[in-house]
Structure formats: structure tokens, C-alpha cells
Motif scaffolding. Structure first.
Motif, mmCIF file in Angstrom:
data_model
loop_
_atom_site.group_PDB
_atom_site.id
_atom_site.type_symbol
_atom_site.label_atom_id
_atom_site.label_comp_id
_atom_site.label_asym_id
_atom_site.label_seq_id
_atom_site.Cartn_x
_atom_site.Cartn_y
_atom_site.Cartn_z
ATOM 1 N N ASP A 267 45.019 -35.095 2.025
ATOM 2 C CA ASP A 267 45.683 -34.287 0.992
ATOM 3 C C ASP A 267 46.757 -35.097 0.269
ATOM 4 O O ASP A 267 47.881 -34.640 0.067
ATOM 5 C CB ASP A 267 46.295 -33.026 1.603
ATOM 6 C CG ASP A 267 45.239 -32.100 2.186
ATOM 7 O OD1 ASP A 267 44.081 -32.200 1.759
ATOM 8 O OD2 ASP A 267 45.577 -31.297 3.080
ATOM 9 N N ARG A 268 46.406 -36.363 -0.053
ATOM 10 C CA ARG A 268 47.259 -37.274 -0.820
ATOM 11 C C ARG A 268 48.545 -37.645 -0.084
ATOM 12 O O ARG A 268 49.510 -38.064 -0.705
ATOM 13 C CB ARG A 268 47.577 -36.685 -2.208
ATOM 14 C CG ARG A 268 46.334 -36.406 -3.035
ATOM 15 C CD ARG A 268 46.676 -35.868 -4.396
ATOM 16 N NE ARG A 268 47.528 -34.693 -4.327
ATOM 17 C CZ ARG A 268 47.085 -33.478 -4.035
ATOM 18 N NH1 ARG A 268 45.824 -33.282 -3.742
ATOM 19 N NH2 ARG A 268 47.923 -32.454 -4.010
ATOM 20 N N GLN A 269 48.564 -37.509 1.219
ATOM 21 C CA GLN A 269 49.685 -37.971 2.022
ATOM 22 C C GLN A 269 49.171 -38.990 3.037
ATOM 23 O O GLN A 269 48.123 -38.785 3.650
ATOM 24 C CB GLN A 269 50.365 -36.807 2.747
ATOM 25 C CG GLN A 269 51.159 -35.888 1.824
ATOM 26 C CD GLN A 269 51.951 -34.857 2.598
ATOM 27 O OE1 GLN A 269 51.417 -34.160 3.442
ATOM 28 N NE2 GLN A 269 53.235 -34.746 2.309
ATOM 29 N N ASP A 270 49.914 -40.087 3.183
ATOM 30 C CA ASP A 270 49.484 -41.165 4.070
ATOM 31 C C ASP A 270 49.980 -40.914 5.491
ATOM 32 O O ASP A 270 51.168 -40.646 5.708
ATOM 33 C CB ASP A 270 50.011 -42.512 3.568
ATOM 34 C CG ASP A 270 49.401 -42.901 2.238
ATOM 35 O OD1 ASP A 270 48.225 -42.544 2.011
ATOM 36 O OD2 ASP A 270 50.082 -43.543 1.415
ATOM 37 N N TYR A 271 49.057 -41.038 6.438
ATOM 38 C CA TYR A 271 49.381 -40.838 7.851
ATOM 39 C C TYR A 271 49.114 -42.123 8.622
ATOM 40 O O TYR A 271 48.102 -42.795 8.406
ATOM 41 C CB TYR A 271 48.554 -39.695 8.446
ATOM 42 C CG TYR A 271 49.005 -38.330 7.989
ATOM 43 C CD1 TYR A 271 49.882 -37.569 8.742
ATOM 44 C CD2 TYR A 271 48.564 -37.806 6.766
ATOM 45 C CE1 TYR A 271 50.315 -36.327 8.308
ATOM 46 C CE2 TYR A 271 48.990 -36.569 6.325
ATOM 47 C CZ TYR A 271 49.859 -35.833 7.107
ATOM 48 O OH TYR A 271 50.287 -34.608 6.676
ATOM 49 N N ASP A 272 50.046 -42.443 9.494
ATOM 50 C CA ASP A 272 49.891 -43.576 10.400
ATOM 51 C C ASP A 272 49.415 -43.008 11.742
ATOM 52 O O ASP A 272 50.069 -42.132 12.316
ATOM 53 C CB ASP A 272 51.220 -44.314 10.564
ATOM 54 C CG ASP A 272 51.075 -45.536 11.453
ATOM 55 O OD1 ASP A 272 50.323 -46.437 11.070
ATOM 56 O OD2 ASP A 272 51.700 -45.566 12.536
ATOM 57 N N ILE A 273 48.280 -43.499 12.230
ATOM 58 C CA ILE A 273 47.659 -42.951 13.433
ATOM 59 C C ILE A 273 47.585 -44.029 14.503
ATOM 60 O O ILE A 273 46.965 -45.073 14.298
ATOM 61 C CB ILE A 273 46.254 -42.405 13.116
ATOM 62 C CG1 ILE A 273 46.325 -41.353 12.009
ATOM 63 C CG2 ILE A 273 45.612 -41.818 14.371
ATOM 64 C CD1 ILE A 273 44.968 -40.854 11.561
ATOM 65 N N ARG A 274 48.235 -43.784 15.633
ATOM 66 C CA ARG A 274 48.163 -44.682 16.784
ATOM 67 C C ARG A 274 47.116 -44.158 17.742
ATOM 68 O O ARG A 274 47.062 -42.963 18.041
ATOM 69 C CB ARG A 274 49.520 -44.788 17.464
ATOM 70 C CG ARG A 274 50.488 -45.685 16.697
ATOM 71 C CD ARG A 274 51.923 -45.481 17.047
ATOM 72 N NE ARG A 274 52.167 -45.238 18.452
ATOM 73 C CZ ARG A 274 53.290 -44.710 18.913
ATOM 74 N NH1 ARG A 274 54.245 -44.371 18.082
ATOM 75 N NH2 ARG A 274 53.471 -44.515 20.197
ATOM 76 N N ILE A 275 46.273 -45.050 18.228
ATOM 77 C CA ILE A 275 45.123 -44.667 19.048
ATOM 78 C C ILE A 275 45.250 -45.293 20.427
ATOM 79 O O ILE A 275 45.546 -46.482 20.553
ATOM 80 C CB ILE A 275 43.804 -45.113 18.384
ATOM 81 C CG1 ILE A 275 43.721 -44.596 16.944
ATOM 82 C CG2 ILE A 275 42.606 -44.638 19.190
ATOM 83 C CD1 ILE A 275 42.583 -45.198 16.149
ATOM 84 N N SER A 276 45.021 -44.499 21.450
ATOM 85 C CA SER A 276 44.991 -44.986 22.828
ATOM 86 C C SER A 276 43.664 -44.586 23.451
ATOM 87 O O SER A 276 43.285 -43.408 23.417
ATOM 88 C CB SER A 276 46.153 -44.396 23.637
ATOM 89 O OG SER A 276 46.052 -44.778 25.007
ATOM 90 N N CYS A 277 42.950 -45.566 24.001
ATOM 91 C CA CYS A 277 41.643 -45.331 24.607
ATOM 92 C C CYS A 277 41.715 -45.715 26.083
ATOM 93 O O CYS A 277 42.063 -46.865 26.419
ATOM 94 C CB CYS A 277 40.570 -46.141 23.881
ATOM 95 S SG CYS A 277 38.903 -45.872 24.499
ATOM 96 N N LEU A 278 41.393 -44.778 26.957
ATOM 97 C CA LEU A 278 41.532 -44.986 28.400
ATOM 98 C C LEU A 278 40.226 -44.604 29.105
ATOM 99 O O LEU A 278 39.749 -43.473 28.959
ATOM 100 C CB LEU A 278 42.678 -44.137 28.946
ATOM 101 C CG LEU A 278 42.934 -44.203 30.453
ATOM 102 C CD1 LEU A 278 43.506 -45.568 30.831
ATOM 103 C CD2 LEU A 278 43.881 -43.090 30.876
ATOM 104 N N PRO A 279 39.622 -45.533 29.888
ATOM 105 C CA PRO A 279 38.414 -45.171 30.646
ATOM 106 C C PRO A 279 38.736 -44.107 31.694
ATOM 107 O O PRO A 279 39.723 -44.222 32.418
ATOM 108 C CB PRO A 279 38.009 -46.488 31.307
ATOM 109 C CG PRO A 279 38.701 -47.559 30.532
ATOM 110 C CD PRO A 279 39.977 -46.950 30.039
ATOM 111 N N SER A 280 37.926 -43.054 31.743
ATOM 112 C CA SER A 280 38.095 -42.007 32.747
ATOM 113 C C SER A 280 36.768 -41.819 33.486
ATOM 114 O O SER A 280 35.784 -42.524 33.219
ATOM 115 C CB SER A 280 38.558 -40.699 32.109
ATOM 116 O OG SER A 280 37.559 -40.174 31.257
ATOM 117 N N PHE A 281 36.717 -40.856 34.390
ATOM 118 C CA PHE A 281 35.556 -40.719 35.277
ATOM 119 C C PHE A 281 34.274 -40.406 34.501
ATOM 120 O O PHE A 281 33.214 -40.955 34.787
ATOM 121 C CB PHE A 281 35.820 -39.614 36.310
ATOM 122 C CG PHE A 281 34.763 -39.516 37.371
ATOM 123 C CD1 PHE A 281 34.683 -40.458 38.381
ATOM 124 C CD2 PHE A 281 33.837 -38.489 37.348
ATOM 125 C CE1 PHE A 281 33.700 -40.388 39.351
ATOM 126 C CE2 PHE A 281 32.851 -38.400 38.311
ATOM 127 C CZ PHE A 281 32.789 -39.347 39.321
#
Length: 551
Positions: A267-281
Motif C-alpha cells: 500500500d505504497r509504504q516500505d516495510y523492512d522484514i527480518r526473517i528467521s528460519c529454524l529447523p524443527s521436528f
């Protein structure tokens, strides 16, 4: 009915003094490049807001703008037109009055868009009665009624495409097939739809959980996790790899945790997205932290502090040297307070340097350093180098160990103002925490100038809050005599707040300006001493709770 008189949005805004002729002409040129409506160009360039455009159209055209994104829309009305057509024109039907010649009330971001009104009139065979709403309100409403269906449709389409591939071909091409298929439109659409819905619902985090047979999508809204979607577990590899690609992570690595980062415009607004990926069962657990790029930098009066709290905080920031700490649990708004403090201190006659992990927002005029353990650029090593850069103000993202604390203290007593965060439950506990990290009491007493402990508490939705007389236990909690009449408010729930009864959060602060009495108590190692003095400075959280009890 939409008027046929030739009105132009740009002329309306110029006549009302909201934009200048020069700004209009520049946006008309940009409009051709962006291939967007004029209003979108004006908002994207930061010249005007959606709400100001809507109000200008309301004044000029006399069209009502009492549309709320949380309003209930009858099922027979919202289903008059498909969600895809409504999104294309940025409109949403909000009511139908068969008594009024079958008029369809249509909320429009641009009521001057005759083509949109005509298309909806042809599809529904109804007369269109326009209402004005902002584009954000319209998109949020469409998400609420069509978002889950659109995401599910994308998931189903992706599954069908996968099933159409023969098992022999899939085995022959191996991982290459998987990676290539991930760029297909359905999966791109699904991931983007999840993120856009989270943004429009004001979520701070997206949790993608791998269960035994399903993928669970949850949004953290106002500090509380809420389940929003469930998908088949077979979609997990595709979703995971798509997010890894967006975050610049290694899609071939499945055993180690990974962190990534991406930017996205919603919607014409810039978002900074931090991603964390963790192996689980059962597979990868992914968390996306959503942050509006400009959301961390606010004026001090926008933090939610009361006037006297802001005055105390401003006096603390006016110190030429010393340590200022912001404490609280994860997600309590410490970074916002730190960035706001830096913005208030940021003038051309001071040299401000930060060391952060990670750099959460860029501030013009401030030198920001990103911690990089692989290059041996730790908090401590970065601080040593920063002290040779002639700084006036140093911001440390977080004090984590004794070495970093020691360097920060040394910097503060040699003429630098050091601002940092620390994880403690109260302002007074921060002094004990630093002492436990091995800092000598005389150094603490000499360096500390102020501590801010904070929390974020949910606010009652003003659209559905319900008043009630305070009970005896509530009066006791608030420290009010039982005989004193007090009206409080409680949560009920409505579409605007997602039936939770809460909408948004506000900061609650405990501010400790280090006084001579507290310095003496610190010097004498009396950890509990000075607490009463501190509470006098802080005003107690109970007082804030009483204030929050009002709508």
C-alpha cells in the motif's frame, strides 16, 4: 450517483491548498512512469496522505466518508462482485438499499473514477451511490472478506500444478525442479498475500509453524498471537524456499538456522522484514518480523509519554555525558524509544555513531555500524574503534556482556553520552544487573544518568468498549478508596478489532533520573535502597494503569 461534472483530483487539491501547482505538475509526470493514479503518486511522494485526499473529496463533492474498515458488510452485498474486480478498482460494496431504487453503496478510494463505477453498475445491474474511503481502509476490508480465499486459491493452484508433474520427471530433475517451480505465480502470490494481510491487520510478526499434517500461520497483533490460516504440510517446502529466496538465504541449507532480510512495499509504504528460519521436528519454523521503515523514528511526543514523563526524559537526554539505559522485555518498544532519542539528539554539531545487531532503521546524519561476528566485528571491538572516531554520542543496540559494559562505562566517564538497552524488569533492577556484570559501584554511580523501563499494553478498541463500575478488587489494584466511584471500560469485540476488543498499544513508562541519593545508594552497594526514591521519579505503573482505564 457519481457526478458527471468534470472534476479533477489535482485541481481539487490545489484549490483547497493541500498541494501546490508545482507539486501537481511533478506528480503528473511521475504518474506516467509509475503507471498509477494521481492520488497514489501524491501519497508515494509523501506530499499528502490518503486521509487528506479523502477529506478533500468529501468537502468538494459532498460525498459521505463515514466508512470504517471494520464495519460489518452483509454477505449478500460483499458477494455482488468478485474480489479480483474490487481490488482492481479499489472499491468495496458496503450496503444495498432496495427501497432506494436498488442503490448499491460503493466505497471508493477515487469517486471520480467513472470507469470503476460504470463497471460495478454493469456487473450488478444496480445504481451506484458512492462513498469515500481511503485505499488502506478498502484494502484492509477486502483482505478481511477475500484474503483467506485468495490465499487458499493460490495454494490449491500450486498443488494442482505440482500434481500435474509426473513422479518420474520430479525424480529425474530433483531439486532443480523444486527450485524452478517455486518462482511460479501461485506460490509468489501466496507468500505475498500472507505478508500483505499481516501488514493490513497491524501484525508485528508472522509465525509459520510446521505441524504434523498442517502448516499453521499466526499473526502477532498487539502483542498476542492469533491463528489466521491452515495449509497442507506439503506446501511447506515451497513456502520455505520462496521466503528464503526473498530473504537472500541459502535454499540448499536445511540443517542450520538462518537469518535473512528483505524489503517490501505494501500500500505504497516500505516495510523492512527480518526473517528467521529454524529447523524443527516437522520442518522449518519461520518467523518474519515486520517493521515499517519509518516506524522506528518518531518524535518524543508520539511515544505515549505523559507531559511530565517527557520533561524528565528530555532532561536526561540533555546530559553531555553518562549512560542512559532503556530496559524492558523483548517487544516492549525499546528500539523505538532509542531511535526516537537519537533523532531528538541528531543535530549537525554532534557526531553520533551506533553499533547495532542488526541495524533496524536508517537515520540520516547518523553513522550506523552493523555487528559482524564473522569479521570479528563484535560490540566490544566496534566500540573500541568508535572511540577513535571522535564521537559525541554513542548508541549501543544492546548491552550483552561484561566487556561491552566496561567499555561503555569508560566511554561515558570520558565525556561521551552513551545510549543503550538492557533486559531487566524495572528501572532500579538495571543498576543491580550492571553490578552483577562486574562493574564497580563507584563507576556506576559516576556514569549512570537515567534509566527508562517500559512496557507496551493493549488499548481498548474505541469502537466497541463497554463501560462498567469498578469492582472492589479493581479499586484496590489501582490504589483507589472503595468509596470512590470509578467508571472503567472493558473489551467486547467488533470487526474493526478482529473481535478481540483491543486495537493498538500504548507505552507505559517508569523513568528514573539518577539523583544524588541513588548515587550514594549505588556507591554503598545497597541494591534495594533508593527504590522508593526511584518510584517517586517514575510515578508508579499503577498511576498509568488508571489512566489507561479511560477510553
Amino acid at each position: 450517483m457519481v457526478t458527471k461534472k468534470k472534476f479533477r483530483l489535482g485541481d481539487i487539491l490545489v484549490v483547497q491548498g493541500l498541494i501546490t501547482e508545482v507539486q501537481l505538475q511533478q506528480c503528473l509526470k511521475d504518474q506516467k512512469k509509475m503507471r498509477a493514479r494521481l492520488g497514489q503518486c501524491l501519497v508515494a511522494n509523501g506530499i499528502i496522505t490518503d486521509r487528506e485526499i479523502a477529506h478533500a473529496l468529501h468537502v468538494q463533492l459532498g460525498i459521505d466518508m463515514d466508512v470504517q474498515c471494520g464495519m460489518r458488510i452483509p454477505a449478500e452485498v460483499i458477494n455482488f462482485v468478485s474480489g479480483a474486480i474490487l481490488r482492481r478498482h479499489s472499491v468495496v460494496p458496503i450496503g444495498y438499499d432496495p427501497a432506494d431504487s436498488g442503490a448499491l453503496l460503493l466505497a471508493m478510494a477515487d469517486p471520480l473514477n467513472i470507469n470503476a463505477a460504470d463497471d460495478i453498475a454493469i456487473i450488478t445491474n444496480l445504481r451506484i451511490e458512492p462513498r469515500i474511503a481511503t485505499e488502506g481502509e478498502i484494502q484492509a476490508t477486502l483482505d478481511r472478506y477475500f484474503g483467506s480465499d485468495e490465499a487458499m486459491s493460490a495454494a490449491e493452484q500450486y498443488s494442482k500444478e505440482r500434481e500435474s508433474q509426473t513422479s518420474a520427471k520430479a525424480k529425474a530433475e530433483g531439486d532443480a525442479t523444486d527450485e524452478a517451480s517455486l518462482s511460479a505465480a501461485p506460490m509468489v502470490q501466496l507468500v505475498r498475500s500472507i505478508i500483505e494481510q499481516a501488514v493490513r491487520l497491524r501484525a508485528s510478526d508472522i509465525h509459520i509453524d510446521a505441524l504434523e499434517k498442517q502448516i499453521r500461520i499466526r499473526f502477532r497483533i498487539d502483542g498476542v498471537l492469533i491463528e489466521k490460516m491452515l495449509y497442507d504440510i506439503n506446501l511447506l517446502p515451497a513456502i520455505t524456499t520462496r521466503i528464503k529466496i526473498l530473504g537472500g538465504m541459502d535454499i540448499s541449507e536445511h540443517r542450520k538456522p538462518q537469518d535473512g532480510r528483505m524489503s517490501l512495499s505494501v500500500d505504497r509504504q516500505d516495510y523492512d522484514i527480518r526473517i528467521s528460519c529454524l529447523p524443527s521436528f516437522f520442518g522449518k519454523k519461520i518467523v518474519l518480523r515486520l517493521q515499517l521503515s519509518s516506524g522506528l523514528t518518531r518524535a518524543l511526543h508520539e511515544l505515549g509519554m505523559r507531559e511530565w514523563e517527557r520533561d524528565v526524559f528530555t532532561r536526561i537526554l540533555s546530559n553531555p555525558n553518562g549512560i542512559i539505559l532503556v530496559t524492558g522485555p523483548t517487544g516492549s518498544g525499546k528500539s523505538t524509544t532509542l531511535y526516537s532519542a537519537l533523532s531528538a539528539l541528531n543535530t549537525e554539531d554532534v557526531n553520533i555513531i551506533t553499533v547495532e545487531d542488526p541495524v533496524e532503521a536508517s537515520i540520516a546524519g547518523i553513522n550506523q555500524v552493523q555487528v559482524n561476528p564473522k569479521a570479528n566485528l563484535t560490540f566490544a571491538n566496534a566500540l573500541r574503534s568508535i572511540l577513535r572516531q571522535d564521537p559525541d554520542i554513542i548508541m549501543i543496540g544492546e548491552i550483552r556482556d561484561t566487556e561491552t559494559t566496561s567499555i561503555a562505562v569508560q566511554a561515558s566517564i570520558t565525556g561521551h553520552l552513551v545510549v543503550s538497552s538492557l533486559h531487566t524488569n524495572s528501572s532500579v533492577a538495571a543498576i543491580a544487573r550492571l553490578a552483577d556484570m562486574g562493574i564497580e559501584p563507584f563507576l556506576l554511580a559516576d556514569s549512570l544518568v537515567g534509566i527508562v523501563a517500559q512496557r507496551l499494553v493493549r488499548r481498548l478498541c474505541k469502537n466497541c468498549l463497554k463501560p462498567h463500575s469498578a469492582t472492589d478488587s479493581e479499586c484496590k489494584t489501582l490504589g483507589i478508596a472503595d468509596t470512590q466511584a470509578l467508571v472503567l471500560y472493558e473489551a467486547t469485540g467488533c470487526p474493526r478489532c478482529g473481535e478481540t476488543g483491543y486495537y493498538g498499544r500504548i507505552g507505559v513508562y517508569e523513568i528514573l533520573a539518577v539523583s544524588p541519593a541513588i548515587r550514594r545508594a549505588t556507591l554503598n552497594r545497597r541494591r534495594g535502597a533508593g527504590a522508593e526514591n526511584a518510584r517517586a521519579h517514575a510515578g508508579c505503573i499503577a498511576g498509568a494503569e488508571r489512566a489507561l482505564a479511560q477510553p
